[in-house]
Write an enzyme that holds these catalytic residues in place. Structure first.
Site, short mmCIF file in Angstrom:
data_model
loop_
_atom_site.label_atom_id
_atom_site.label_comp_id
_atom_site.label_asym_id
_atom_site.label_seq_id
_atom_site.Cartn_x
_atom_site.Cartn_y
_atom_site.Cartn_z
N ASP A 21 -1.96 6.70 6.22
CA ASP A 21 -2.99 5.78 5.78
C ASP A 21 -3.32 4.90 6.99
O ASP A 21 -2.50 4.07 7.39
CB ASP A 21 -2.46 4.93 4.62
CG ASP A 21 -3.46 3.86 4.16
OD1 ASP A 21 -4.52 3.71 4.80
OD2 ASP A 21 -3.15 3.17 3.17
N LYS B 129 -13.12 -1.48 7.49
CA LYS B 129 -12.56 -2.30 8.55
C LYS B 129 -13.24 -1.89 9.87
O LYS B 129 -14.34 -2.33 10.15
CB LYS B 129 -11.03 -2.15 8.62
CG LYS B 129 -10.27 -2.94 7.55
CD LYS B 129 -10.07 -2.35 6.28
CE LYS B 129 -8.89 -2.58 5.43
NZ LYS B 129 -8.78 -3.76 4.62
N TRP C 26 0.83 -1.21 0.00
CA TRP C 26 0.00 0.00 0.00
C TRP C 26 0.86 1.25 0.00
O TRP C 26 0.54 2.24 -0.68
CB TRP C 26 -0.98 -0.02 1.18
CG TRP C 26 -1.84 -1.26 1.13
CD1 TRP C 26 -1.83 -2.29 2.02
CD2 TRP C 26 -2.77 -1.63 0.10
NE1 TRP C 26 -2.72 -3.27 1.62
CE2 TRP C 26 -3.30 -2.89 0.45
CE3 TRP C 26 -3.22 -1.02 -1.07
CZ2 TRP C 26 -4.26 -3.55 -0.33
CZ3 TRP C 26 -4.17 -1.67 -1.85
CH2 TRP C 26 -4.67 -2.93 -1.49
#
Lengths: 355, 355
Positions: A168, A192, A100
């Site tokens: 992030d 999430k 990521w």
């Protein structure tokens, strides 16, 4: 009972799911399902403003932070952050802790200079790099607080920096109380710990904005959404409603209790891995993620038996990310300790047979 | 029974809403809610592929068209279209039929030249301009098939063009059978006739792509999502599922029947307006939208009484867009004829009192 270890979209508390399901029939005696209701109604404005307020409260955000509900996932923030914040002649620093982070670096390169000032790539991202050179002169430093694929997480604080800090936090926001004022921009896909898939949360220190020269499409300009309270256009109504209900659930639980429960689940899991000879994890002990525990099984036969036993025990979502293989137990807020106990039980059975 | 005339998010059939609500408990006996399920599972891949296939079938799209499920609404397509298709030295033609067309023009100007080749602005967007100059040499011509705010719609075919044709079909896609091969790119927010709010559909003739020089962020490049079947990153799972169920409902009804029903509703409504002296519409007769009927009431007292009677009759979402005032009856696919009958009944009552 199914034990849901999915990495995302992932488990939500039953009470939250029931609230959302209910909103698909008559929402709050309005005679309409929420999904059939204009986003310009008081009904929806109360929801989105309530969700923004509650998120500010839970994260203890000072007034100069704005909370936005956007779409497009964290993947869209990889380019929106530099598009809004990084001028062509400036340099943004990145810490490379895996897939990521790498994707974020790639997109930033379209807008300005990037420098990877620390990386754990040489060790296959099995740890969080802690030694950093000076961050003087960078437009910002970007890091990924929790690495879903590799199972690493910042566990002992974030770097001290001399530039704005961008994070992030997709997979560990709201998993514990955290001083958010260390960060100037935080983003996270909802799917999430925030709520149901379909929205993306961006939290911004407003001082960061208004300093780039380029022309930004209206929908991609953070300022557009700040000015219009995230309802410039039709927002993802149902995901935002679900986030609101999930934030209420978090408040009821208490973020301290959530942290303690997450810690208990992770301890049980990692203690089990460490004690059993069939299982191992390659992640540095001090960087092991409380949210996503990656692990491996030494023998192929044991591995197959493990998958079968998981199936029998209704343990789902346990396979590792397709790019790294192995296994992964995602233990988000709504996962109960008994689910980790069920997993540990299966691991012990494997040990009894193959250990 | 509530009569839902909301312009969007808007009415969906009860059977579709029930399916989505059900998916928030146990989806298809998987033991998990769909919203807790990874988008990489067979469970979800069947849904998104099923939805793409069914949309292709319902719209009779040839093989060279791709169907994408994105996010960000039609407002994001205002810039994504020129970003992906229009080079800096090229010119795109636009037909200005109101607010949404104007917003699309504004974003395109960031990427290349634009030329408004027809406009009804001088008449406050009360008609669809039909006379066009030649479209030779333009990269594409962009039009809005139905104008939600002004209540106008292309009712007698689309312009014959010598360049690719791009259409914002947000508010009338799937409201009738239509030859989609006239268009090279079609986009639509889901939240009217496609399904629940939260996703954006883009239909592209692949020949249109791969011809711009600029670097495009990964997430904004149509090709990314074509290559990865709209699951490059976590898609809006629940909205896509809802679209799939709604597309199945449309197939059951039959698009011909849907067209006939929409026509019957619009006829009843416009006949009522035309017959009653208290009510009027400024929209040119041949361009009156079958989806969104805008109208006005001559006297203020009658207007107030109308709002009160609507409330009593459980008629909701009837106010005009805040930028134009007046009233608007949005009559999307799922709205039943009896809801328009209820509205006509209220209109007749107003006429009896104020006419």
């Amino acid at each position: 009972m199914t034990h849901n270890f999915c990495a995302g979209p992932s488990i939500l508390d039953k009470s939250v799911l029931n609230k959302i399901a209910q909103a698909y029939s008559d929402y709050n005696n309005t005679g309409l399902a929420l999904v059939e209701t204009s986003h310009r109604t008081d009904t929806f404005m109360e929801i989105i403003e309530g969700a923004q307020q509650l998120l500010k409260e839970l994260l203890q955000l000072p007034e100069h932070y704005e909370v936005l509900f956007l779409t497009g996932g964290a993947s869209s923030q990889f380019y929106m952050v530099p598009m809004n914040v990084l001028n062509e002649n400036q340099t943004a620093a990145y810490i490379n802790t895996g897939t990521w982070a790498q994707k974020a670096i790639k997109e930033a390169q379209l807008f300005g200079n990037t420098k990877t000032i620390a990386s754990s790539e040489e060790a296959k991202f099995t740890y969080i790099p802690k030694e950093l050179p000076t961050t003087d002169g960078f437009r910002y430093l970007h890091l990924t607080t929790n690495n879903t694929i590799y199972g690493t997480q910042y566990r002992s604080g974030y770097p001290q920096v001399n530039c704005p800090l961008v994070a992030d936090m997709s997979s560990d926001i709201l998993s514990e109380p955290r001083d958010m004022t260390q960060f100037d921009l935080i983003y996270a896909g909802a799917q999430k710990n925030l709520g149901p898939v379909g929205s993306t949360i961006v939290i911004i220190n407003k001082a960061l904005l208004g300093q780039v020269d380029r022309k930004i499409p209206t929908m991609l300009n953070y300022q557009t959404h700040i000015n219009r309270g995230s309802v410039f256009n039709t927002p993802p109504v149902m995901s935002i409603y679900g986030c609101y209900e999930n934030l209420k659930w978090i408040k009821e639980q208490g973020l301290d209790n959530i942290r303690d429960r997450n810690k208990a689940k992770a301890e049980l899991f990692y203690n089990t891995v460490d004690k059993l000879s069939c299982f191992y994890t390659t992640v540095a002990k001090e960087d092991r993620s409380v949210m996503n525990a990656t692990f491996h099984i030494k023998e192929e036969a044991a591995s197959q038996a493990f998958e079968e036993l998981c199936k029998e025990a209704a343990i789902v979502g346990i396979k590792g990310h397709r790019s790294v293989g192995g296994f992964r137990a995602s233990m988000y807020n709504a996962l109960k300790l008994e689910s980790v106990e069920a997993l540990a039980e299966v691991m012990n059975q494997i040990e009894a047979k193959f250990g």
